[in-house]
Design a protein around this motif. Structure first.
Motif, PDB file in Angstrom:
ATOM      1  N   ARG A 163       0.798  -1.226   0.000  1.00  0.00           N
ATOM      2  CA  ARG A 163       0.000   0.000   0.000  1.00  0.00           C
ATOM      3  C   ARG A 163       0.831   1.277   0.000  1.00  0.00           C
ATOM      4  O   ARG A 163       0.333   2.340  -0.347  1.00  0.00           O
ATOM      5  CB  ARG A 163      -0.951  -0.021   1.182  1.00  0.00           C
ATOM      6  N   LEU A 164       2.065   1.192   0.420  1.00  0.00           N
ATOM      7  CA  LEU A 164       2.925   2.377   0.489  1.00  0.00           C
ATOM      8  C   LEU A 164       4.150   2.170  -0.401  1.00  0.00           C
ATOM      9  O   LEU A 164       5.226   1.815   0.069  1.00  0.00           O
ATOM     10  CB  LEU A 164       3.328   2.643   1.948  1.00  0.00           C
ATOM     11  N   PRO A 165       4.013   2.405  -1.697  1.00  0.00           N
ATOM     12  CA  PRO A 165       5.081   2.079  -2.643  1.00  0.00           C
ATOM     13  C   PRO A 165       6.349   2.917  -2.507  1.00  0.00           C
ATOM     14  O   PRO A 165       7.402   2.509  -2.979  1.00  0.00           O
ATOM     15  CB  PRO A 165       4.426   2.308  -4.006  1.00  0.00           C
ATOM     16  N   CYS A 166       6.283   4.065  -1.872  1.00  0.00           N
ATOM     17  CA  CYS A 166       7.469   4.913  -1.714  1.00  0.00           C
ATOM     18  C   CYS A 166       8.281   4.559  -0.471  1.00  0.00           C
ATOM     19  O   CYS A 166       9.327   5.169  -0.211  1.00  0.00           O
ATOM     20  CB  CYS A 166       7.061   6.385  -1.650  1.00  0.00           C
ATOM     21  N   LEU A 167       7.808   3.587   0.296  1.00  0.00           N
ATOM     22  CA  LEU A 167       8.448   3.235   1.557  1.00  0.00           C
ATOM     23  C   LEU A 167       9.879   2.739   1.332  1.00  0.00           C
ATOM     24  O   LEU A 167      10.123   1.877   0.492  1.00  0.00           O
ATOM     25  CB  LEU A 167       7.625   2.148   2.254  1.00  0.00           C
ATOM     26  N   ARG A 168      10.806   3.297   2.078  1.00  0.00           N
ATOM     27  CA  ARG A 168      12.210   2.887   2.018  1.00  0.00           C
ATOM     28  C   ARG A 168      12.673   2.309   3.349  1.00  0.00           C
ATOM     29  O   ARG A 168      13.675   1.612   3.399  1.00  0.00           O
ATOM     30  CB  ARG A 168      13.100   4.074   1.626  1.00  0.00           C
ATOM     31  N   THR A 169      11.920   2.599   4.440  1.00  0.00           N
ATOM     32  CA  THR A 169      12.250   2.058   5.756  1.00  0.00           C
ATOM     33  C   THR A 169      10.962   1.610   6.427  1.00  0.00           C
ATOM     34  O   THR A 169      10.002   2.388   6.524  1.00  0.00           O
ATOM     35  CB  THR A 169      12.927   3.135   6.645  1.00  0.00           C
ATOM     36  N   TYR A 170      10.926   0.326   6.856  1.00  0.00           N
ATOM     37  CA  TYR A 170       9.778  -0.218   7.572  1.00  0.00           C
ATOM     38  C   TYR A 170      10.288  -0.805   8.880  1.00  0.00           C
ATOM     39  O   TYR A 170      11.182  -1.665   8.878  1.00  0.00           O
ATOM     40  CB  TYR A 170       9.082  -1.289   6.736  1.00  0.00           C
ATOM     41  N   ASN A 171       9.737  -0.330   9.985  1.00  0.00           N
ATOM     42  CA  ASN A 171      10.178  -0.749  11.325  1.00  0.00           C
ATOM     43  C   ASN A 171      11.695  -0.650  11.476  1.00  0.00           C
ATOM     44  O   ASN A 171      12.367  -1.548  11.970  1.00  0.00           O
ATOM     45  CB  ASN A 171       9.688  -2.157  11.642  1.00  0.00           C
ATOM     46  N   ARG A 172      12.210   0.462  10.985  1.00  0.00           N
ATOM     47  CA  ARG A 172      13.629   0.831  11.076  1.00  0.00           C
ATOM     48  C   ARG A 172      14.558  -0.107  10.317  1.00  0.00           C
ATOM     49  O   ARG A 172      15.749  -0.173  10.598  1.00  0.00           O
ATOM     50  CB  ARG A 172      14.041   0.967  12.536  1.00  0.00           C
ATOM     51  N   GLU A 173      14.017  -0.848   9.351  1.00  0.00           N
ATOM     52  CA  GLU A 173      14.818  -1.701   8.472  1.00  0.00           C
ATOM     53  C   GLU A 173      14.651  -1.213   7.035  1.00  0.00           C
ATOM     54  O   GLU A 173      13.561  -0.816   6.630  1.00  0.00           O
ATOM     55  CB  GLU A 173      14.358  -3.161   8.554  1.00  0.00           C
ATOM     56  N   GLN A 174      15.723  -1.268   6.269  1.00  0.00           N
ATOM     57  CA  GLN A 174      15.683  -0.838   4.879  1.00  0.00           C
ATOM     58  C   GLN A 174      14.769  -1.750   4.058  1.00  0.00           C
ATOM     59  O   GLN A 174      14.691  -2.953   4.304  1.00  0.00           O
ATOM     60  CB  GLN A 174      17.088  -0.856   4.271  1.00  0.00           C
ATOM     61  N   VAL A 175      14.076  -1.151   3.095  1.00  0.00           N
ATOM     62  CA  VAL A 175      13.178  -1.873   2.205  1.00  0.00           C
ATOM     63  C   VAL A 175      13.635  -1.611   0.782  1.00  0.00           C
ATOM     64  O   VAL A 175      13.820  -0.455   0.393  1.00  0.00           O
ATOM     65  CB  VAL A 175      11.723  -1.393   2.386  1.00  0.00           C
ATOM     66  N   GLY A 176      13.788  -2.670   0.004  1.00  0.00           N
ATOM     67  CA  GLY A 176      14.192  -2.526  -1.389  1.00  0.00           C
ATOM     68  C   GLY A 176      12.994  -2.333  -2.304  1.00  0.00           C
ATOM     69  O   GLY A 176      11.881  -2.758  -1.996  1.00  0.00           O
ATOM     70  N   THR A 177      13.226  -1.693  -3.438  1.00  0.00           N
ATOM     71  CA  THR A 177      12.131  -1.475  -4.386  1.00  0.00           C
ATOM     72  C   THR A 177      11.605  -2.798  -4.931  1.00  0.00           C
ATOM     73  O   THR A 177      10.417  -2.924  -5.233  1.00  0.00           O
ATOM     74  CB  THR A 177      12.580  -0.562  -5.550  1.00  0.00           C
ATOM     75  N   ALA A 178      12.478  -3.799  -5.055  1.00  0.00           N
ATOM     76  CA  ALA A 178      12.031  -5.116  -5.535  1.00  0.00           C
ATOM     77  C   ALA A 178      11.066  -5.751  -4.538  1.00  0.00           C
ATOM     78  O   ALA A 178      10.076  -6.372  -4.940  1.00  0.00           O
ATOM     79  CB  ALA A 178      13.236  -6.029  -5.755  1.00  0.00           C
ATOM     80  N   VAL A 214       9.072  -4.145  -2.452  1.00  0.00           N
ATOM     81  CA  VAL A 214       7.820  -3.397  -2.556  1.00  0.00           C
ATOM     82  C   VAL A 214       7.034  -3.865  -3.770  1.00  0.00           C
ATOM     83  O   VAL A 214       5.823  -4.131  -3.683  1.00  0.00           O
ATOM     84  CB  VAL A 214       8.087  -1.875  -2.633  1.00  0.00           C
ATOM     85  N   GLN A 215       7.711  -4.008  -4.905  1.00  0.00           N
ATOM     86  CA  GLN A 215       7.034  -4.456  -6.123  1.00  0.00           C
ATOM     87  C   GLN A 215       6.477  -5.868  -5.955  1.00  0.00           C
ATOM     88  O   GLN A 215       5.349  -6.158  -6.364  1.00  0.00           O
ATOM     89  CB  GLN A 215       7.997  -4.405  -7.317  1.00  0.00           C
ATOM     90  N   GLU A 216       7.230  -6.748  -5.334  1.00  0.00           N
ATOM     91  CA  GLU A 216       6.772  -8.121  -5.088  1.00  0.00           C
ATOM     92  C   GLU A 216       5.541  -8.138  -4.182  1.00  0.00           C
ATOM     93  O   GLU A 216       4.587  -8.885  -4.415  1.00  0.00           O
ATOM     94  CB  GLU A 216       7.904  -8.929  -4.462  1.00  0.00           C
ATOM     95  N   ALA A 217       5.533  -7.286  -3.153  1.00  0.00           N
ATOM     96  CA  ALA A 217       4.376  -7.213  -2.246  1.00  0.00           C
ATOM     97  C   ALA A 217       3.151  -6.683  -2.971  1.00  0.00           C
ATOM     98  O   ALA A 217       2.039  -7.173  -2.762  1.00  0.00           O
ATOM     99  CB  ALA A 217       4.714  -6.326  -1.050  1.00  0.00           C
ATOM    100  N   ARG A 218       3.337  -5.708  -3.855  1.00  0.00           N
ATOM    101  CA  ARG A 218       2.198  -5.156  -4.617  1.00  0.00           C
ATOM    102  C   ARG A 218       1.608  -6.196  -5.560  1.00  0.00           C
ATOM    103  O   ARG A 218       0.403  -6.280  -5.728  1.00  0.00           O
ATOM    104  CB  ARG A 218       2.629  -3.913  -5.390  1.00  0.00           C
ATOM    105  N   GLU A 219       2.459  -7.002  -6.164  1.00  0.00           N
ATOM    106  CA  GLU A 219       1.982  -8.038  -7.077  1.00  0.00           C
ATOM    107  C   GLU A 219       1.265  -9.163  -6.333  1.00  0.00           C
ATOM    108  O   GLU A 219       0.334  -9.762  -6.857  1.00  0.00           O
ATOM    109  CB  GLU A 219       3.145  -8.595  -7.894  1.00  0.00           C
ATOM    110  N   ALA A 220       1.706  -9.464  -5.129  1.00  0.00           N
ATOM    111  CA  ALA A 220       1.131 -10.568  -4.360  1.00  0.00           C
ATOM    112  C   ALA A 220      -0.113 -10.164  -3.576  1.00  0.00           C
ATOM    113  O   ALA A 220      -0.875 -11.023  -3.140  1.00  0.00           O
ATOM    114  CB  ALA A 220       2.171 -11.128  -3.394  1.00  0.00           C
ATOM    115  N   ASP A 221      -0.334  -8.874  -3.409  1.00  0.00           N
ATOM    116  CA  ASP A 221      -1.442  -8.403  -2.584  1.00  0.00           C
ATOM    117  C   ASP A 221      -2.759  -8.569  -3.321  1.00  0.00           C
ATOM    118  O   ASP A 221      -2.983  -7.959  -4.359  1.00  0.00           O
ATOM    119  CB  ASP A 221      -1.228  -6.928  -2.215  1.00  0.00           C
ATOM    120  N   VAL A 222      -3.646  -9.389  -2.777  1.00  0.00           N
ATOM    121  CA  VAL A 222      -4.936  -9.631  -3.427  1.00  0.00           C
ATOM    122  C   VAL A 222      -5.845  -8.417  -3.344  1.00  0.00           C
ATOM    123  O   VAL A 222      -6.746  -8.272  -4.150  1.00  0.00           O
ATOM    124  CB  VAL A 222      -5.655 -10.864  -2.840  1.00  0.00           C
TER     125      VAL A 222
END
Length: 195
Positions: free
Chosen positions: A93-108, A110-118
């Motif tokens: 839901r938040l495609p611009c997110l770069r840090t989640y719970n103080r851990e780095q998030v990669g664009t890949a 985020v894209q994988e989560a968007r594709e898997a989200d029903v």
């Protein structure tokens, strides 16, 4: 602009006044259970909601709508994080997110989560038209004469609804509206009035 409001027993994001220039908001260690709107913070880039009482993932959908450019988000310590796919729901839901719970998030990721989200399925107009049902139409109302709108499937099964034989319509038609004593329908006498 940064606003630190942790440890203040805040129960609602609505208690925080709108601040269009706010970029960092820390409301950790409060009592927030639900987020109904964050529209008052359009420039928000970092949000710390850790150690609150967030219960459901619908809060992330509100954030998607109101603060879609959020880059850093902390939500650990909330009951919602116990659900098995909380991280994926946030990332979808938040495609611009770069840090989640103080851990780095990669664009890949985020894209994988968007594709898997029903819940995040993009539907084209063509697909909606192909999969939609149309109610039967009277012949001559701009259709091909068979009661089906071109390009749409007919309704499944025969609806068979006839208001003349509907028991509720019959009861209403038989009751006296204008009289001084309306007819009474009891659990034992209703069948006699409709048959």
């Amino acid at each position: 602009v940064t606003l630190l409001l942790s440890f203040n027993a805040i129960e609602s994001m609505g208690a925080i006044p709108h601040c269009p220039s706010l970029t960092i908001l820390d409301v950790s260690h409060n009592l927030i259970q639900k987020i109904s709107s964050m529209a008052g913070f359009p420039a928000l880039r970092e949000l710390d909601l850790s150690w609150n009482q967030l219960l459901v993932q619908e809060n992330f959908t509100v954030m998607q709508r109101d603060v879609p450019r959020l880059e850093s988000f902390a939500v650990f310590g909330n009951p919602v994080t116990r659900s098995r796919n909380c991280r994926e729901a946030v990332l979808a839901r938040l495609p611009c997110l770069r840090t989640y719970n103080r851990e780095q998030v990669g664009t890949a990721e985020v894209q994988e989560a968007r594709e898997a989200d029903v819940d995040f399925v993009e539907l084209s107009d063509d697909l909606l038209m192909q999969r939609s049902f149309a109610p039967p139409r009277q012949s001559g109302e701009g259709d091909s004469g068979n009661g089906v709108i071109a390009g749409r499937q007919p309704l499944p099964g025969d609806l068979g609804y006839d208001p003349d034989t509907d028991r509720i319509s019959t009861l209403l038609a038989n009751s006296s509206y204008g009289g001084s004593s309306p007819s009474r329908v009891s659990p034992s006498s209703w069948r006699n009035q409709v048959e």
